[in-house]
Design a protein around this motif. Sequence first.
Motif, PDB file in Angstrom:
ATOM      1  N   UNK A 133       0.820  -1.206   0.000  1.00 16.58           N
ATOM      2  CA  UNK A 133       0.000   0.000   0.000  1.00 16.58           C
ATOM      3  C   UNK A 133       0.855   1.257   0.000  1.00 16.58           C
ATOM      4  N   UNK A 134       1.924   1.236   0.788  1.00 15.59           N
ATOM      5  CA  UNK A 134       2.838   2.375   0.817  1.00 15.59           C
ATOM      6  C   UNK A 134       3.500   2.597  -0.521  1.00 15.59           C
ATOM      7  N   UNK A 135       3.897   1.501  -1.170  1.00 19.32           N
ATOM      8  CA  UNK A 135       4.538   1.596  -2.494  1.00 19.32           C
ATOM      9  C   UNK A 135       3.575   2.181  -3.515  1.00 19.32           C
ATOM     10  N   UNK A 136       2.314   1.749  -3.486  1.00 21.71           N
ATOM     11  CA  UNK A 136       1.327   2.243  -4.440  1.00 21.71           C
ATOM     12  C   UNK A 136       1.011   3.718  -4.212  1.00 21.71           C
ATOM     13  N   UNK A 137       0.987   4.125  -2.953  1.00 20.63           N
ATOM     14  CA  UNK A 137       0.785   5.553  -2.661  1.00 20.63           C
ATOM     15  C   UNK A 137       1.981   6.353  -3.191  1.00 20.63           C
ATOM     16  N   UNK A 138       3.192   5.814  -3.000  1.00 19.82           N
ATOM     17  CA  UNK A 138       4.384   6.468  -3.522  1.00 19.82           C
ATOM     18  C   UNK A 138       4.330   6.600  -5.038  1.00 19.82           C
ATOM     19  N   UNK A 147      18.260   7.834  -0.554  1.00 22.84           N
ATOM     20  CA  UNK A 147      17.598   6.577  -0.894  1.00 22.84           C
ATOM     21  C   UNK A 147      18.543   5.393  -0.793  1.00 22.84           C
ATOM     22  N   UNK A 148      19.789   5.576  -1.222  1.00 23.71           N
ATOM     23  CA  UNK A 148      20.783   4.498  -1.141  1.00 23.71           C
ATOM     24  C   UNK A 148      21.052   4.120   0.306  1.00 23.71           C
ATOM     25  N   UNK A 175       8.451   5.010   1.918  1.00 25.29           N
ATOM     26  CA  UNK A 175       9.781   5.620   1.956  1.00 25.29           C
ATOM     27  C   UNK A 175      10.691   5.043   0.886  1.00 25.29           C
ATOM     28  N   UNK A 176      10.657   3.718   0.717  1.00 21.74           N
ATOM     29  CA  UNK A 176      11.489   3.087  -0.301  1.00 21.74           C
ATOM     30  C   UNK A 176      11.169   3.632  -1.684  1.00 21.74           C
ATOM     31  N   UNK A 177       9.885   3.785  -1.978  1.00 21.07           N
ATOM     32  CA  UNK A 177       9.487   4.261  -3.296  1.00 21.07           C
ATOM     33  C   UNK A 177       9.823   5.734  -3.499  1.00 21.07           C
ATOM     34  N   UNK A 178       9.522   6.574  -2.518  1.00 19.92           N
ATOM     35  CA  UNK A 178       9.744   8.013  -2.678  1.00 19.92           C
ATOM     36  C   UNK A 178      11.226   8.379  -2.668  1.00 19.92           C
ATOM     37  N   UNK A 228      12.490   6.345  -9.915  1.00 23.05           N
ATOM     38  CA  UNK A 228      11.063   6.195 -10.171  1.00 23.05           C
ATOM     39  C   UNK A 228      10.529   7.476 -10.808  1.00 23.05           C
ATOM     40  N   UNK A 229      10.890   8.638 -10.224  1.00 23.85           N
ATOM     41  CA  UNK A 229      10.450   9.909 -10.782  1.00 23.85           C
ATOM     42  C   UNK A 229      11.015  10.156 -12.161  1.00 23.85           C
ATOM     43  N   UNK A 230      12.304   9.883 -12.326  1.00 24.82           N
ATOM     44  CA  UNK A 230      12.940  10.091 -13.623  1.00 24.82           C
ATOM     45  C   UNK A 230      12.335   9.146 -14.667  1.00 24.82           C
TER      46      UNK A 230
END
Length: 205
Positions: free
Chosen positions: A43-48, A78-79, A118-121, A126-128
């Motif tokens: 769910x957190x990943x999908x929100x991200x 992130x790393x 947090x992992x996704x954001x 992901x943004x790029x």
Amino acid sequence: MLLALAAFTVAAVLIVLLPGPDTLVTIRSIVRGGRSSGTATAGGILVGLTIWICVAALGLAAVLRASEVAYAVLRIVGACYLVWLGVQSLRAMRRGAPAVDDGARRGLLGTGFAAGLTTNLLNPKVGVFFVTFLPGFVPSGYPVGATSLLFGADFLVLSVIYYVVLLALASKVTAWMAAPRVRRRMDALTGTVLVGFGIRLAVES
């Protein structure tokens, strides 16, 4: 438009099925806390992903792509987070921690919704990705913003299906994962790969 959407869907399916930090963090949550924890992480990943899609459609992610400093800062943060998650898994392997994770009492970002979000954001790629990959499928003459939202929604639906299948299979392997020897091996594998992802994210330009 239909041909562009179909082409994007085919490419998106391949990308969604490619294992990455999001998948590994979800599997880690399933191993440590069962399906409920894995569901929260997904769910957190999908929100991200939803946030990244909206940001990309608004054109704000282009700023991230253009600013080397902003990208570098987010990439290093992130790393570090991925390495931290990997080290936590390796420590759990050495401790022989119980299958049900009490990570909420040891740290808010270890498993669950916060870990997925947090992992996704904190993964600037992901943004790029949404800035560089998605616009390439927008047909000429169509509004980029609205069409990007449509394609982003398509990508999000595919991601939901992927995580539903992943979580559905979790119930069949939970007992197998609960075996101490198997759990230690899963922790070792997940921890090593997460640390590897973190190092790769830190050193790549």
